[in-house]
Design a protein around this motif. Structure first.
Motif, PDB file in Angstrom:
ATOM      1  N   ASP A   1       0.845  -1.194   0.000  1.00 41.36           N
ATOM      2  CA  ASP A   1       0.000   0.000   0.000  1.00 41.36           C
ATOM      3  C   ASP A   1       0.884   1.249   0.000  1.00 41.36           C
ATOM      4  O   ASP A   1       1.586   1.539   0.974  1.00 41.36           O
ATOM      5  CB  ASP A   1      -0.906  -0.016   1.228  1.00 41.36           C
ATOM      6  N   ARG A   2       0.831   1.999  -1.099  1.00 43.09           N
ATOM      7  CA  ARG A   2       1.700   3.171  -1.221  1.00 43.09           C
ATOM      8  C   ARG A   2       1.356   4.257  -0.209  1.00 43.09           C
ATOM      9  O   ARG A   2       2.232   4.997   0.251  1.00 43.09           O
ATOM     10  CB  ARG A   2       1.645   3.721  -2.646  1.00 43.09           C
ATOM     11  N   ALA A   3       0.087   4.369   0.157  1.00 47.26           N
ATOM     12  CA  ALA A   3      -0.302   5.365   1.158  1.00 47.26           C
ATOM     13  C   ALA A   3       0.338   5.037   2.508  1.00 47.26           C
ATOM     14  O   ALA A   3       0.816   5.934   3.219  1.00 47.26           O
ATOM     15  CB  ALA A   3      -1.820   5.423   1.285  1.00 47.26           C
ATOM     16  N   LYS A   4       0.370   3.762   2.862  1.00 49.94           N
ATOM     17  CA  LYS A   4       1.004   3.355   4.117  1.00 49.94           C
ATOM     18  C   LYS A   4       2.514   3.540   4.040  1.00 49.94           C
ATOM     19  O   LYS A   4       3.162   3.954   5.012  1.00 49.94           O
ATOM     20  CB  LYS A   4       0.657   1.904   4.431  1.00 49.94           C
ATOM     21  N   GLN A   5       3.090   3.239   2.874  1.00 48.34           N
ATOM     22  CA  GLN A   5       4.519   3.483   2.685  1.00 48.34           C
ATOM     23  C   GLN A   5       4.830   4.963   2.902  1.00 48.34           C
ATOM     24  O   GLN A   5       5.773   5.326   3.613  1.00 48.34           O
ATOM     25  CB  GLN A   5       4.947   3.103   1.264  1.00 48.34           C
ATOM     26  N   ARG A   6       4.019   5.786   2.267  1.00 52.41           N
ATOM     27  CA  ARG A   6       4.254   7.234   2.333  1.00 52.41           C
ATOM     28  C   ARG A   6       4.197   7.749   3.768  1.00 52.41           C
ATOM     29  O   ARG A   6       5.020   8.568   4.183  1.00 52.41           O
ATOM     30  CB  ARG A   6       3.224   7.959   1.474  1.00 52.41           C
ATOM     31  N   ALA A   7       3.241   7.254   4.546  1.00 53.98           N
ATOM     32  CA  ALA A   7       3.106   7.705   5.929  1.00 53.98           C
ATOM     33  C   ALA A   7       4.363   7.377   6.735  1.00 53.98           C
ATOM     34  O   ALA A   7       4.839   8.195   7.539  1.00 53.98           O
ATOM     35  CB  ALA A   7       1.879   7.061   6.566  1.00 53.98           C
ATOM     36  N   VAL A   8       4.908   6.192   6.512  1.00 49.98           N
ATOM     37  CA  VAL A   8       6.115   5.787   7.237  1.00 49.98           C
ATOM     38  C   VAL A   8       7.307   6.641   6.810  1.00 49.98           C
ATOM     39  O   VAL A   8       8.093   7.104   7.647  1.00 49.98           O
ATOM     40  CB  VAL A   8       6.409   4.298   7.013  1.00 49.98           C
ATOM     41  N   VAL A   9       7.460   6.867   5.510  1.00 46.83           N
ATOM     42  CA  VAL A   9       8.595   7.656   5.014  1.00 46.83           C
ATOM     43  C   VAL A   9       8.493   9.093   5.503  1.00 46.83           C
ATOM     44  O   VAL A   9       9.499   9.707   5.898  1.00 46.83           O
ATOM     45  CB  VAL A   9       8.663   7.599   3.477  1.00 46.83           C
ATOM     46  N   GLU A  10       7.297   9.652   5.491  1.00 51.10           N
ATOM     47  CA  GLU A  10       7.119  11.019   5.980  1.00 51.10           C
ATOM     48  C   GLU A  10       7.447  11.105   7.468  1.00 51.10           C
ATOM     49  O   GLU A  10       8.042  12.094   7.927  1.00 51.10           O
ATOM     50  CB  GLU A  10       5.692  11.495   5.714  1.00 51.10           C
ATOM     51  N   ALA A  11       7.071  10.074   8.233  1.00 51.64           N
ATOM     52  CA  ALA A  11       7.391  10.060   9.661  1.00 51.64           C
ATOM     53  C   ALA A  11       8.907   9.988   9.870  1.00 51.64           C
ATOM     54  O   ALA A  11       9.458  10.637  10.772  1.00 51.64           O
ATOM     55  CB  ALA A  11       6.705   8.877  10.338  1.00 51.64           C
ATOM     56  N   PHE A  12       9.590   9.209   9.032  1.00 54.67           N
ATOM     57  CA  PHE A  12      11.042   9.117   9.120  1.00 54.67           C
ATOM     58  C   PHE A  12      11.694  10.462   8.812  1.00 54.67           C
ATOM     59  O   PHE A  12      12.587  10.923   9.534  1.00 54.67           O
ATOM     60  CB  PHE A  12      11.562   8.051   8.156  1.00 54.67           C
TER      61      PHE A  12
END
Length: 294
Positions: A172-183
């Motif tokens: 899920d790209r949306a879930k990926q994006r949330a993790v990367v943004e948090a990092f």
């Protein structure tokens, strides 16, 4: 249309497929293009009228060229730092250019390419051609100089290694994006605890700065060590931009508009489990970063 033009047209119909084969074999975009061009040279010098299945013939030709290139690369290795080599990423906009995303849909993850880099050349060829492109072992056998049964064993050994070392990424790209943004947010704010929350305890970071460049190619393991590394480069986090790296969400650092590094991130269960960073100036210069323009 003369025979040469007709042959060139048929070759172009297969070019994208051949480039995909070569990229998976070599992990290098420039070398993949060289392999495809070599296949064209061999085709132009052959009696193409005797080739029944041109696509299959070209695939095996590219496979043989790539195998020779891999063997030559192996013979040139002089340092264990080669094990930190990060393959060339396929980089694009993370914001959804439909044409780009149609290309990315068939891209192979950077984490898988990193594992393929560790395989012996013959195993890599057997796995890539058979498991990724459904080439029969009867066609693979002559390329590696083995029987079909032996070629099958090569692919089997490679498959076991790939399954044992390749993590199952978040799709899920949306879930990926949330993790990367948090990092990125934690890195920019210098929040060590927040970094630990977004990193898997066994996270692996690979950084490839290129041979003979300032800095050291390295492998960093464990959340605390990777978090410390992120804080060490905190200033660069402010120049981080989200991009698509081999179909997943990654980061390109572009201080003053010049790409300094590109990172492919593998995410599972809401945490980063692998970071593959290319910071080799020579290889970065060969990548297409036009999409970074606002």
């Amino acid at each position: 249309m003369d025979d040469k033009d007709f042959l060139a047209e048929r070759f172009e119909e297969n070019r994208a497929h051949l480039r995909a084969v070569a990229y998976r074999m070599l992990g290098s975009l420039s070398e993949a293009e060289d392999a495809v061009q070599e296949a064209w040279i061999k085709l132009s010098r052959s009696n193409a009228d005797e080739v029944g299945n041109l696509g299959g013939w070209l695939t095996t030709v590219v496979g043989r060229v790539c195998l020779d290139m891999l063997r030559s690369r192996t013979h040139r290795r002089e340092s264990p730092l080669e094990s930190t080599r990060v393959p060339d990423p396929i980089v694009g906009s993370a914001e959804g250019d439909p044409e780009h995303e149609s290309v990315q849909a068939d891209s192979v993850g950077l984490a898988l390419l990193v594992v393929l880099e560790t395989l012996p050349p013959a195993e890599r060829l057997a796995f890539v051609l058979h498991d990724m492109f459904a080439v029969p072992f009867d066609d693979i056998a002559p390329i590696v100089g083995r029987t079909p049964a032996a070629a099958r064993q090569l692919a089997s050994r490679a498959r076991r290694r790939v399954r044992g070392q390749t993590p199952e990424p978040e799709a899920d790209r949306a879930k990926q994006r949330a993790v990367v943004e948090a990092f990125l947010s934690a890195s920019r704010e210098g929040d060590f605890e927040a970094l630990l929350r977004v990193l898997d305890p066994d996270v692996v970071l690979r950084a490839d700065v290129g041979a003979g460049k300032l800095g050291v190619s390295q492998v960093v393991r464990g959340a605390r060590a990777v978090a410390e590394q992120a804080l060490r480069f905190r200033d660069f986090a402010h120049a981080g931009r989200l991009v698509s790296v081999n179909g997943g969400i990654g980061i390109v650092n572009v201080p003053e508009g010049r790409p300094l590094s590109v990172a492919g991130l593998t995410i599972a269960d809401g945490r980063i489990i692998e970071m593959d960073i290319l910071a080799d100036p020579d290889r970065l210069a060969r990548l297409d970063f036009e999409f970074l323009e606002d």
